[in-house]
Design a protein around this motif. Structure first.
Motif, PDB file in Angstrom:
ATOM      1  N   GLY A  88       0.797  -1.216   0.000  1.00 47.43           N
ATOM      2  CA  GLY A  88       0.000   0.000   0.000  1.00 47.43           C
ATOM      3  C   GLY A  88       0.829   1.264   0.000  1.00 47.43           C
ATOM      4  O   GLY A  88       0.458   2.264  -0.633  1.00 47.43           O
ATOM      5  N   GLY A 111       0.490   3.730  -3.095  1.00 46.11           N
ATOM      6  CA  GLY A 111      -0.024   5.033  -2.686  1.00 46.11           C
ATOM      7  C   GLY A 111       0.964   6.152  -2.969  1.00 46.11           C
ATOM      8  O   GLY A 111       0.589   7.225  -3.471  1.00 46.11           O
ATOM      9  N   LEU A 136      -6.724   2.760  -6.044  1.00 48.30           N
ATOM     10  CA  LEU A 136      -5.783   3.876  -6.147  1.00 48.30           C
ATOM     11  C   LEU A 136      -5.441   4.194  -7.605  1.00 48.30           C
ATOM     12  O   LEU A 136      -4.987   5.299  -7.908  1.00 48.30           O
ATOM     13  CB  LEU A 136      -4.496   3.541  -5.380  1.00 48.30           C
ATOM     14  CG  LEU A 136      -4.641   3.408  -3.866  1.00 48.30           C
ATOM     15  CD1 LEU A 136      -3.348   2.880  -3.250  1.00 48.30           C
ATOM     16  CD2 LEU A 136      -5.023   4.749  -3.229  1.00 48.30           C
ATOM     17  N   ASP A 177      -6.370  10.330  -0.446  1.00 47.92           N
ATOM     18  CA  ASP A 177      -6.672   8.914  -0.241  1.00 47.92           C
ATOM     19  C   ASP A 177      -5.433   8.052  -0.445  1.00 47.92           C
ATOM     20  O   ASP A 177      -5.222   7.059   0.270  1.00 47.92           O
ATOM     21  CB  ASP A 177      -7.782   8.464  -1.191  1.00 47.92           C
ATOM     22  CG  ASP A 177      -9.167   8.888  -0.721  1.00 47.92           C
ATOM     23  OD1 ASP A 177      -9.301   9.306   0.452  1.00 47.92           O
ATOM     24  OD2 ASP A 177     -10.116   8.800  -1.520  1.00 47.92           O
ATOM     25  N   TYR A 213      -3.215   8.526   2.667  1.00 49.47           N
ATOM     26  CA  TYR A 213      -3.825   7.862   3.819  1.00 49.47           C
ATOM     27  C   TYR A 213      -3.610   6.351   3.731  1.00 49.47           C
ATOM     28  O   TYR A 213      -3.317   5.696   4.734  1.00 49.47           O
ATOM     29  CB  TYR A 213      -5.318   8.175   3.920  1.00 49.47           C
ATOM     30  CG  TYR A 213      -5.939   7.611   5.181  1.00 49.47           C
ATOM     31  CD1 TYR A 213      -5.876   8.313   6.382  1.00 49.47           C
ATOM     32  CD2 TYR A 213      -6.550   6.354   5.184  1.00 49.47           C
ATOM     33  CE1 TYR A 213      -6.409   7.783   7.552  1.00 49.47           C
ATOM     34  CE2 TYR A 213      -7.087   5.818   6.342  1.00 49.47           C
ATOM     35  CZ  TYR A 213      -7.012   6.537   7.526  1.00 49.47           C
ATOM     36  OH  TYR A 213      -7.530   5.996   8.684  1.00 49.47           O
ATOM     37  N   THR A 214      -3.735   5.794   2.529  1.00 49.77           N
ATOM     38  CA  THR A 214      -3.481   4.366   2.338  1.00 49.77           C
ATOM     39  C   THR A 214      -2.043   4.017   2.724  1.00 49.77           C
ATOM     40  O   THR A 214      -1.797   2.994   3.373  1.00 49.77           O
ATOM     41  CB  THR A 214      -3.746   3.961   0.879  1.00 49.77           C
ATOM     42  OG1 THR A 214      -5.100   4.298   0.535  1.00 49.77           O
ATOM     43  CG2 THR A 214      -3.525   2.469   0.670  1.00 49.77           C
ATOM     44  N   HIS A 226     -11.268   9.163   2.542  1.00 49.21           N
ATOM     45  CA  HIS A 226     -12.337   8.167   2.670  1.00 49.21           C
ATOM     46  C   HIS A 226     -11.828   7.004   3.525  1.00 49.21           C
ATOM     47  O   HIS A 226     -11.673   5.869   3.043  1.00 49.21           O
ATOM     48  CB  HIS A 226     -12.771   7.680   1.293  1.00 49.21           C
ATOM     49  CG  HIS A 226     -13.346   8.756   0.423  1.00 49.21           C
ATOM     50  ND1 HIS A 226     -12.599   9.489  -0.473  1.00 49.21           N
ATOM     51  CD2 HIS A 226     -14.616   9.238   0.335  1.00 49.21           C
ATOM     52  CE1 HIS A 226     -13.382  10.372  -1.098  1.00 49.21           C
ATOM     53  NE2 HIS A 226     -14.608  10.240  -0.627  1.00 49.21           N
ATOM     54  N   TYR A 227     -11.574   7.264   4.795  1.00 46.14           N
ATOM     55  CA  TYR A 227     -10.874   6.318   5.659  1.00 46.14           C
ATOM     56  C   TYR A 227     -11.619   4.997   5.803  1.00 46.14           C
ATOM     57  O   TYR A 227     -11.002   3.921   5.813  1.00 46.14           O
ATOM     58  CB  TYR A 227     -10.614   6.939   7.036  1.00 46.14           C
ATOM     59  CG  TYR A 227     -11.857   7.219   7.852  1.00 46.14           C
ATOM     60  CD1 TYR A 227     -12.314   6.304   8.779  1.00 46.14           C
ATOM     61  CD2 TYR A 227     -12.579   8.398   7.662  1.00 46.14           C
ATOM     62  CE1 TYR A 227     -13.464   6.555   9.514  1.00 46.14           C
ATOM     63  CE2 TYR A 227     -13.730   8.646   8.384  1.00 46.14           C
ATOM     64  CZ  TYR A 227     -14.172   7.732   9.308  1.00 46.14           C
ATOM     65  OH  TYR A 227     -15.314   7.957  10.024  1.00 46.14           O
ATOM     66  N   ILE A 266     -11.466   3.027   2.483  1.00 41.48           N
ATOM     67  CA  ILE A 266     -10.111   2.527   2.256  1.00 41.48           C
ATOM     68  C   ILE A 266      -9.853   1.299   3.117  1.00 41.48           C
ATOM     69  O   ILE A 266      -9.330   0.278   2.639  1.00 41.48           O
ATOM     70  CB  ILE A 266      -9.077   3.635   2.539  1.00 41.48           C
ATOM     71  CG1 ILE A 266      -9.212   4.759   1.502  1.00 41.48           C
ATOM     72  CG2 ILE A 266      -7.657   3.070   2.538  1.00 41.48           C
ATOM     73  CD1 ILE A 266      -8.411   5.996   1.810  1.00 41.48           C
ATOM     74  N   TYR A 267     -10.217   1.375   4.400  1.00 38.68           N
ATOM     75  CA  TYR A 267     -10.013   0.232   5.291  1.00 38.68           C
ATOM     76  C   TYR A 267     -10.763  -0.992   4.760  1.00 38.68           C
ATOM     77  O   TYR A 267     -10.225  -2.111   4.728  1.00 38.68           O
ATOM     78  CB  TYR A 267     -10.476   0.560   6.711  1.00 38.68           C
ATOM     79  CG  TYR A 267     -10.170  -0.539   7.701  1.00 38.68           C
ATOM     80  CD1 TYR A 267      -8.981  -0.521   8.427  1.00 38.68           C
ATOM     81  CD2 TYR A 267     -11.050  -1.600   7.890  1.00 38.68           C
ATOM     82  CE1 TYR A 267      -8.681  -1.539   9.316  1.00 38.68           C
ATOM     83  CE2 TYR A 267     -10.749  -2.629   8.773  1.00 38.68           C
ATOM     84  CZ  TYR A 267      -9.565  -2.590   9.489  1.00 38.68           C
ATOM     85  OH  TYR A 267      -9.264  -3.612  10.362  1.00 38.68           O
ATOM     86  N   LYS A 271     -11.729  -1.692   1.678  1.00 40.49           N
ATOM     87  CA  LYS A 271     -11.146  -2.213   0.440  1.00 40.49           C
ATOM     88  C   LYS A 271      -9.853  -2.986   0.692  1.00 40.49           C
ATOM     89  O   LYS A 271      -9.564  -3.971   0.003  1.00 40.49           O
ATOM     90  CB  LYS A 271     -10.902  -1.063  -0.541  1.00 40.49           C
ATOM     91  CG  LYS A 271     -12.185  -0.513  -1.147  1.00 40.49           C
ATOM     92  CD  LYS A 271     -11.936   0.761  -1.922  1.00 40.49           C
ATOM     93  CE  LYS A 271     -13.239   1.315  -2.485  1.00 40.49           C
ATOM     94  NZ  LYS A 271     -13.084   2.634  -3.113  1.00 40.49           N
TER      95      LYS A 271
END
Length: 330
Positions: free
Chosen positions: A30, A34, A65, A160, A163-164, A195-196, A199-200, A202
């Motif tokens: 990730g 990312g 992503l 996003d 954050y990933t 979009h926490y 994302i978690y 996914k």
């Protein structure tokens, strides 16, 4: 924290170049994907033509992503002319030419200027510009600092992506590389609209049946030694065939033993198609394991490292476990 003068070397590298590739290491995670996508979005903001090339496919659960499927899988014959036409390349989340495989060879063969941004202990000097900060939780954290320092527009795709990076490389903020600043950055990203929850979901709540069956078989075959402080398990090509799982679906499996009480160090052995053995070294944060990885020709972080051994699976297990037991010799 990296200072403006160091980030200026990256901006100087970018400034006079028009066609820039962005790439990352084999078995991209990730943080790798990312960081790659966040940098690509920034380069396009400032009018650069961007080429996205990797030497390994990414896990499907990171495909959000790269919704347009822009990241191409490097093939020497198909992409040699494309590489030759680059003005430069930015390498993220890696400081080891070997882990760029054929793409790294092509970059050097065509003398393509390279800039590197990474948070690992460097194995090589990567290119003309090499910004490395091992105290960062992730390369994504470094990219975030660079973008702020550069006055970039932090669009939602960038937010996003970063954050990933931070979420995955800290194990959802539970690994020893998590600190107060990590949480501050996460909070800032949430304030910017990350979009926490999506994302978690996914990344961590999207397992295939095949991955789940493989995980069960590996847990069943786990070994313990040194009064349960050392755990290890082996992934064979036969297990992949039995379950129908793909190799990329094993991302994160090396962390499984860290959830077990008393276990301090875990080893995951993966048999490659070529007959070699990849070893993932993990520690809960009280026992350093990067020295052991280096001993076997690898490297990485103090508590998370890896190596690839030119040995059969059984030979590698015997050699590495014998060495690992020395970590617990009183």
């Amino acid at each position: 924290m990296i200072h403006t003068r160091e980030w200026q070397t990256v901006r100087d590298f970018i400034q006079d170049r028009t066609r820039i590739a962005v790439t990352t290491h084999v078995n991209p995670d990730g943080d790798a994907i990312g960081s790659q996508m966040a940098m690509a979005h920034y380069l396009r903001q400032i009018g650069k033509e961007v080429v996205l090339l990797n030497c390994d496919r990414m896990p499907d659960y990171f495909s959000f992503l790269d919704p347009e499927g822009e990241i191409a899988l490097f093939e020497e014959q198909a992409h040699d002319a494309l590489v030759a036409g680059l003005d430069g390349c930015i390498v993220v989340d890696i400081s080891d030419w070997a882990r760029l495989r054929g793409l790294g060879s092509a970059l050097r063969r065509h003398n393509i200027p390279v800039a590197c941004i990474d948070h690992h202990i460097p194995s090589d000097k990567m290119g003309e510009v090499h910004v490395c900060y091992q105290e960062a939780s992730s390369t994504g954290e470094m990219i975030y600092d660079f973008l702020l320092d550069s006055g970039a527009e932090l669009t939602l795709p960038i937010v996003d992506a970063i954050y990933t990076c931070v979420m995955t490389d800290t194990g959802s903020f539970r690994f020893s590389n998590t600190n107060a600043r990590t949480h501050r950055i996460a909070a800032e990203l949430l304030e910017r609209g990350a979009h926490y929850r999506a994302i978690y979901e996914k990344v961590y709540e999207n397992n295939s049946k095949q991955r789940t069956l493989l995980m069960a078989k590996l847990l069943e075959r786990m070994h313990f030694t040194c009064d349960d402080r050392l755990a290890y398990f082996s992934l064979t090509q036969e297990l992949l065939r039995q379950t129908g799982a793909q190799l990329w679906e094993t991302e994160g499996f090396s962390e499984l033993p860290r959830t077990i009480a008393r276990v301090e160090v875990s080893l995951m052995f993966t048999e490659t198609e070529a007959g070699n053995t990849k070893v993932s070294f993990r520690s809960k944060g009280r026992v350093a394991i990067n020295g052991m990885a280096t001993l076997f020709g690898g490297g990485g972080h103090k508590y998370a490292s890896g190596a690839t051994l030119a040995m059969s699976l059984n030979q590698a297990v015997e050699a590495v476990v014998e060495e690992a037991r020395k970590l617990f010799t009183d």
